[in-house]
Design a protein around this motif. Structure first.
Motif, short mmCIF file in Angstrom:
data_model
loop_
_atom_site.label_atom_id
_atom_site.label_comp_id
_atom_site.label_asym_id
_atom_site.label_seq_id
_atom_site.Cartn_x
_atom_site.Cartn_y
_atom_site.Cartn_z
N LEU A 239 42.13 33.58 28.39
CA LEU A 239 42.39 34.47 29.52
C LEU A 239 41.74 33.90 30.79
O LEU A 239 40.66 33.33 30.75
CB LEU A 239 41.85 35.87 29.25
CG LEU A 239 42.53 36.64 28.11
CD1 LEU A 239 41.77 37.93 27.82
CD2 LEU A 239 43.98 36.94 28.46
N ASN A 240 42.42 34.08 31.91
CA ASN A 240 41.89 33.64 33.20
C ASN A 240 40.95 34.72 33.74
O ASN A 240 41.39 35.85 34.01
CB ASN A 240 43.03 33.40 34.18
CG ASN A 240 42.58 32.75 35.47
OD1 ASN A 240 41.47 32.99 35.95
ND2 ASN A 240 43.43 31.93 36.05
N PRO A 241 39.65 34.43 33.91
CA PRO A 241 38.71 35.45 34.34
C PRO A 241 38.95 35.95 35.77
O PRO A 241 38.42 37.00 36.15
CB PRO A 241 37.35 34.74 34.24
CG PRO A 241 37.67 33.29 34.36
CD PRO A 241 39.01 33.12 33.70
N MET A 242 39.75 35.21 36.53
CA MET A 242 39.98 35.55 37.93
C MET A 242 41.21 36.43 38.15
O MET A 242 41.45 36.91 39.26
CB MET A 242 40.14 34.26 38.76
CG MET A 242 39.00 33.29 38.64
SD MET A 242 37.44 34.01 39.22
CE MET A 242 37.78 34.15 40.97
N LEU A 243 42.00 36.65 37.09
CA LEU A 243 43.24 37.40 37.24
C LEU A 243 43.20 38.70 36.44
O LEU A 243 42.66 38.75 35.34
CB LEU A 243 44.43 36.56 36.76
CG LEU A 243 44.72 35.25 37.51
CD1 LEU A 243 45.91 34.54 36.89
CD2 LEU A 243 44.96 35.52 38.99
#
Length: 308
Positions: free
Chosen positions: A105-109
């Motif tokens: 998972l992308n932590p920024m999205l």
């Protein structure tokens, strides 16, 4: 008899080595998965089970290679397809989830954005409204309460179990025929682990989705699998239905794995230690081991509910 959904034939995987030209990590592996079937691949660390799954997905590291063999999915040899054709299959017809969702998972999205990306890749013309509705529906399918609120959160705002559910939602977004799950419950506590296993099994039944379930934990195998492949040192040493494997294991290594299963007197940390150190498994003394009838992990046979 219908053709298997996935068929792996005589797969050999090699990596470069300093003292020789190549080192073989997977030796002549063959197996198949039928539509709607859960096939577990079990073995200790380094047995080649994850390497096999990465080869199926075309995700081997650049230095690794499939030296020989064939991988057929829905009748097509994946190894013979050009990269653009593989990209059309990966994430749509076949997909994969991993042990640690935070690495995927992308932590920024926000969660809704990451689900939307999975949908847009294979459905570029999908409308914004359809994406929103589908994203919420997917979160509900993986049994996330208050799906609308969760969709607006970032991965770090969710528990480990919730993040794994989100990864499963992304994996099934395009209604794949095959799901490969690589140790998806290892990092979770026992209660959440059982919930995730139940979720995967329910999705398997509801969607008639084939599943390849990679694990080192035979108690997990007992809860989810229809058939089991036991891998050791890059080779399949035994294949059986889950009930045959627990009732009447044939290979000495399988017997040692069964003897390493936790009992009321054996904690799971001890089992993890055994699985990480194959030499300890080798030293287990011969003697009685638990069968399917006397272990509290194993679900009841066909026709009974899955909470057994």
């Amino acid at each position: 008899m219908s053709e298997p959904l996935l068929s792996v034939n005589n797969l050999v995987i090699q990596f470069p080595a300093r003292d020789k030209d190549k080192i073989t990590v997977v030796h002549d592996v063959s197996f198949h998965v039928n539509q709607g079937e859960v096939v577990a691949i079990v073995g200790e660390s380094g047995s080649g089970k994850s390497m096999t799954s990465l080869a199926i997905m075309g995700l081997l590291k650049s230095e690794g290679e499939v030296a020989s063999g064939a991988i057929h999915f829905q009748g097509r040899n994946l190894l013979a397809l050009p990269k653009n054709e593989r990209r059309k299959i990966n994430g749509k017809d076949m997909t994969m989830i991993f042990q640690e969702p935070m690495s995927s998972l992308n932590p920024m999205l926000r969660i809704k954005t990451q689900i939307a990306e999975a949908l847009k890749i294979h459905h570029p013309d999908i409308s914004k409204k359809a994406i929103q509705e589908k994203s919420i529906d997917l979160l509900r399918q993986v049994e996330i309460n208050n799906a609308e609120a969760v969709a607006n959160r970032f991965p770090h705002q969710l528990s480990g179990g919730m993040r794994q559910r989100v990864m499963i939602a992304i994996a099934i977004a395009n209604e794949p025929q095959l799901l490969i799950a690589d140790e998806p419950t290892t990092a979770l506590d026992v209660t959440i682990q059982k919930q995730i296993l139940s979720l995967i099994k329910n999705l398997n039944r509801k969607n008639e989705m084939g599943v390849v379930f990679i694990t080192h934990d035979l108690s997990v195998v007992a809860d989810i699998a229809d058939r089991v492949l036991v891998m050791r040192q890059g080779k399949i040493v035994e294949e059986a239905t889950v009930f045959e494997l627990f009732d009447n294991p044939q290979h000495p290594y399988t017997i040692r794995l069964l003897k390493a299963m936790p009992t009321l007197e054996t904690d799971t940390d001890t089992i993890d230690s055994l699985m990480d150190d194959p030499a300890q498994l080798e030293r287990l003394e011969d003697g009685p081991f638990q069968t399917i009838s006397d272990t509290h992990f194993v679900r009841k046979k066909a026709g009974a509910d899955d909470e057994g």
